[in-house]
Write an enzyme that holds these catalytic residues in place. Structure first.
Site, PDB file in Angstrom:
ATOM      1  N   GLU A  48      -7.403   0.094  14.675  1.00 51.10           N
ATOM      2  CA  GLU A  48      -8.019  -0.975  13.889  1.00 51.10           C
ATOM      3  C   GLU A  48      -7.067  -2.158  13.700  1.00 51.10           C
ATOM      4  O   GLU A  48      -5.971  -2.011  13.176  1.00 51.10           O
ATOM      5  CB  GLU A  48      -8.422  -0.429  12.507  1.00 51.10           C
ATOM      6  CG  GLU A  48      -9.027  -1.489  11.600  1.00 51.10           C
ATOM      7  CD  GLU A  48      -9.248  -0.954  10.190  1.00 51.10           C
ATOM      8  OE1 GLU A  48      -9.537   0.257  10.036  1.00 51.10           O
ATOM      9  OE2 GLU A  48      -9.122  -1.747   9.245  1.00 51.10           O
TER      10      GLU A  48
ATOM     11  N   ARG B   8       1.677   1.591  10.437  1.00 51.43           N
ATOM     12  CA  ARG B   8       1.244   1.889   9.063  1.00 51.43           C
ATOM     13  C   ARG B   8       2.458   1.753   8.150  1.00 51.43           C
ATOM     14  O   ARG B   8       3.384   2.567   8.210  1.00 51.43           O
ATOM     15  CB  ARG B   8       0.661   3.302   8.990  1.00 51.43           C
ATOM     16  CG  ARG B   8       0.017   3.664   7.654  1.00 51.43           C
ATOM     17  CD  ARG B   8      -0.555   5.077   7.667  1.00 51.43           C
ATOM     18  NE  ARG B   8      -1.656   5.225   8.618  1.00 51.43           N
ATOM     19  CZ  ARG B   8      -2.920   4.871   8.377  1.00 51.43           C
ATOM     20  NH1 ARG B   8      -3.243   4.384   7.201  1.00 51.43           N
ATOM     21  NH2 ARG B   8      -3.836   5.029   9.297  1.00 51.43           N
TER      22      ARG B   8
ATOM     23  N   ARG C 264       0.840  -1.198   0.000  1.00 51.99           N
ATOM     24  CA  ARG C 264       0.000   0.000   0.000  1.00 51.99           C
ATOM     25  C   ARG C 264       0.875   1.249   0.000  1.00 51.99           C
ATOM     26  O   ARG C 264       1.811   1.346   0.783  1.00 51.99           O
ATOM     27  CB  ARG C 264      -0.913   0.008   1.233  1.00 51.99           C
ATOM     28  CG  ARG C 264      -1.818  -1.217   1.257  1.00 51.99           C
ATOM     29  CD  ARG C 264      -2.763  -1.213   2.434  1.00 51.99           C
ATOM     30  NE  ARG C 264      -3.585  -2.429   2.395  1.00 51.99           N
ATOM     31  CZ  ARG C 264      -4.568  -2.704   3.250  1.00 51.99           C
ATOM     32  NH1 ARG C 264      -4.870  -1.845   4.201  1.00 51.99           N
ATOM     33  NH2 ARG C 264      -5.251  -3.818   3.133  1.00 51.99           N
TER      34      ARG C 264
ATOM     35  N   SER D  92     -11.008  -5.936  10.127  1.00 46.60           N
ATOM     36  CA  SER D  92     -12.109  -5.247   9.480  1.00 46.60           C
ATOM     37  C   SER D  92     -12.853  -6.262   8.628  1.00 46.60           C
ATOM     38  O   SER D  92     -12.231  -7.084   7.965  1.00 46.60           O
ATOM     39  CB  SER D  92     -11.533  -4.141   8.595  1.00 46.60           C
ATOM     40  OG  SER D  92     -12.564  -3.505   7.879  1.00 46.60           O
TER      41      SER D  92
ATOM     42  N   ARG E 146       0.350  -5.030  12.812  1.00 48.86           N
ATOM     43  CA  ARG E 146      -0.529  -4.454  13.836  1.00 48.86           C
ATOM     44  C   ARG E 146      -0.775  -5.442  14.978  1.00 48.86           C
ATOM     45  O   ARG E 146      -0.897  -5.040  16.132  1.00 48.86           O
ATOM     46  CB  ARG E 146      -1.844  -3.994  13.213  1.00 48.86           C
ATOM     47  CG  ARG E 146      -1.626  -2.750  12.358  1.00 48.86           C
ATOM     48  CD  ARG E 146      -2.907  -2.070  11.952  1.00 48.86           C
ATOM     49  NE  ARG E 146      -2.585  -0.881  11.170  1.00 48.86           N
ATOM     50  CZ  ARG E 146      -3.480   0.010  10.747  1.00 48.86           C
ATOM     51  NH1 ARG E 146      -4.759  -0.164  11.016  1.00 48.86           N
ATOM     52  NH2 ARG E 146      -3.088   1.064  10.046  1.00 48.86           N
TER      53      ARG E 146
END
Length: 424
Positions: free
Chosen positions: A348, A276, A261, A351, A388
């Site tokens: 988060e 991130r 990403r 999801s 994460r």
RNA sequence: GGAGGUGUCGCAUAGUGGCCUAGUGCGCCCGCCUGCUAAGCGGGUUGAGGGUUAUCCCCUCUCGCGGGUUCAAAUCCCGCCACCUCCGCCA
């Protein structure tokens, strides 16, 4: 992609959905206008084409003068048919382009508004009280250094910002998490998959990642490949252009894959550590089922994610994402957010989205049902996004002496280790 | 990367410019016949879109994909893609 018949019969539903996402309802009317023009063009083409076919058969049988006369007319028609076909193609493309920009219709239950308008569904577990325990928690960067688990400096040296190495117990931790996740999913009936991380444009577009999310996607222009940001892409495209038999549903797949990403638009946000990053590994669940079953399946997905977080002994809350934060494809999305001590808040970790039949229409994934061939529903849900999860485990389970307690369920996957000890 | 070959309705195949509204076999579905089953007989069986929308009906597209030639393309020409065989390279 939305069924245009829904737009025709109930345009106000779609306009209302756009408003709840904070987007313009005008797109709905633009689509309907292009649909009208498209259908006019189709009718014009088909009328000419039918005449051409009829006369063509007469030509085959005719002789002499009669044939010559027919050929005059058929030659005219030939030109007209070609022009009409071009006009039809252009009208069709204009219509499709507009229709593809329209996001999925948000579920009525999804709260209206943007990123901050979520509703909290539940809290599970209580954040750990480090003050009561009498010590200040370290963040995962510091813990990762002491454990010899995360090497951010060398990640930056070799690959740049937002890259990292997992080393020693860090790497062991990834493999343990991945194996544990795969075992859980396999036990729940998922088929294990290892998927391509490079895909062709139709797969990326069909999954809905070339819309608003396009800026976040890595592309290899020389070969016309995209790097996937999630294995949702190869899993959704897996059954593209197929018609599945209903007795094979639901089809549940779980994939391990790297994810890439750009994290464009997040400059200055979460810059510290590995929260991130531009690349990470992830275990993702994916289900193909009927539209009717998709709502119950979505609850199941959430249930599996909760089960996973509980095994990691983490405190978390579940939020119902607001319409404006759903992304192009989802009708409803639940995020599980884990308490991260040094953030002083929830972040988060997993999801899960119900994309209803939106991706299926784009990717042409259908089921053969008694009442006809119909698009299926697709759902996706994270089991473990490795960095994460590592952050959450290190920070939440750290001890005053700098070690990290290994959650009981994870111990068998870490060669029986009960704690990770500092190496320096 | 190079050379050759192959791509037709679930599967197998037929089809060298109009008789293809794509035939046949298998499979599958419905019915008939039949103590049951098998066999036999009859019918159906790609998908998408448009008109109309009251289930019917009519039309168009769909022979790997996209162009071209032609009054007319599964069929002729060009490009691309996938697969197979062999060679090269590589883990």
């Amino acid at each position: 992609m939305i069924d245009v018949r829904v737009l025709r019969s109930d345009p106000e539903l779609a306009r209302q959905a756009q408003r709840r996402r904070g987007e313009s309802p005008d797109l709905v009317d633009e689509i309907l206008d292009r649909d009208e023009k498209r259908r006019t063009a189709i009718t014009a083409f088909e009328r000419l084409r039918a005449e051409q076919r009829t006369l063509g058969k007469q030509v085959a049988r005719a002789q002499g003068d009669e044939k010559a006369e027919l050929l005059v007319r058929t030659k005219e028609l030939s030109t007209l048919v070609k022009e009409a076909e071009v006009a039809q193609t252009e009208a069709e493309q204009a219509f499709q382009a507009a229709l593809k920009r329209l996001p999925n219709i948000a579920a009525p239950e999804a709260p209206a508004g943007g990123e901050d308008d979520y509703t909290v569904i539940e809290h599970v577990g209580a954040p750990r009280d480090f003050a009561a325990e009498g010590f200040e928690p370290l963040d995962h960067v510091e813990l990762g250094k002491r454990l010899g688990a995360i090497d951010i400096e060398r990640g930056a040296k070799v690959s740049g910002a937002r890259f990292y190495y997992l080393t020693g117990v860090g790497a062991d931790l990834e493999l343990a998490l991945v194996n544990m996740a795969m075992d859980q999913a396999r036990g729940a009936g998922f088929t294990t998959m290892i998927t391509p991380a490079l895909v062709k444009p139709p797969a990326m577009d069909g999954t809905g990642f070339l819309g608003q999310a396009a800026a976040d996607v890595y592309r290899l222009p020389a070969e016309d490949f995209y790097l996937v940001g999630t294995s949702e892409v190869p899993l959704a495209a897996y059954h593209a252009d197929e018609i599945l038999e209903p007795d094979t549903l639901p089809r549940r797949y779980v994939a391990f894959s790297p994810c890439y990403r750009k994290e464009a638009g997040s400059y200055g946000k979460d810059t510290r550590g590995i929260w991130r990053v531009h690349w990470f590994d992830k275990v993702e669940m994916f289900t193909y089922t009927t539209l009717e079953q998709s709502y119950a399946e979505h609850e199941k997905m959430l249930g599996w994610e909760k089960q996973w977080l509980s095994k990691l002994e983490l405190a978390y809350r579940v939020i119902d994402t607001a319409a404006g934060d759903l992304g192009l494809s989802a009708a409803r999305k639940f995020d599980c957010e884990v308490w991260i001590p040094t953030r002083g808040g929830y972040g988060e970790l997993t999801s899960t989205s119900n994309c209803t039949d939106f991706q299926s229409r784009r990717l042409n994934i259908r089921g053969r049902f008694p009442d006809g061939v119909k698009p299926l529903a697709t759902l996706n849900g994270t089991l473990v996004a490795v960095p994460r999860a590592v952050v959450a485990i290190l920070e939440n389970h750290q001890q005053a002496d700098g070690s990290v307690r290994v959650p009981t369920a994870l111990q068998p996957y870490l060669q029986g280790r009960t704690s990770l000890e500092p190496v320096q």
